[in-house]
Scaffold this motif. Structure first.
Motif: not given
Length: 135
Positions: A34, A80, A82-83, A87
């Motif tokens: 991240v 972060n 959604k990112f 993953r």
């Protein structure tokens, strides 16, 4: 008797998926996947992930090493999310990846507070008085 109003703890599937998500998050944080200024150099532990009954939301409780800047780190992780979800998805092998929400884990703080209360002079005095009565 209807099960609709009955409150029960997490079932096996919720616990298993929560543990899979926890491991996936720990790996993501260890690799530093991240990219956020608030997370640079932060060592983040994930003591617990609690899944909702429908497995659509993963509530991840995190604690940075030493507890420093915990609120800022949680805010960065939620920015972060959604990112991070992207993953986590391939690692949990589910039809739909759960939405991940981050919270500060306060169980260590609560345990320390209880420990301090139990060690206080007043509690020790009460325990000493009880010992004298039972003999």
């Amino acid at each position: 008797m209807s099960k609709d109003n009955k409150q029960t703890g997490p079932n096996q599937r919720m616990l298993r998926v929560g543990e899979l998500v926890r491991h996936a998050l720990a790996a993501i944080f260890a690799r530093g996947d991240v990219d956020d200024d608030a997370l640079r150099g932060a060592v983040i532990t994930v003591p617990e992930v609690r899944m909702t009954n429908d497995l659509k939301i993963a509530n991840a409780y995190i604690m940075p090493l030493g507890g420093l800047h915990a609120e800022e780190i949680v805010a960065a992780l939620n920015r972060n999310a959604k990112f991070i979800r992207g993953r986590v998805a391939p690692q949990v092998n589910m039809k739909f990846a759960p939405e991940v929400r981050f919270f500060v884990d306060d169980t260590f703080e609560e345990a320390s507070r209880i420990d301090a209360l139990l060690r206080s002079d007043k509690v020790q005095r009460d325990l000493d008085e009880d010992d004298g009565e039972t003999e």
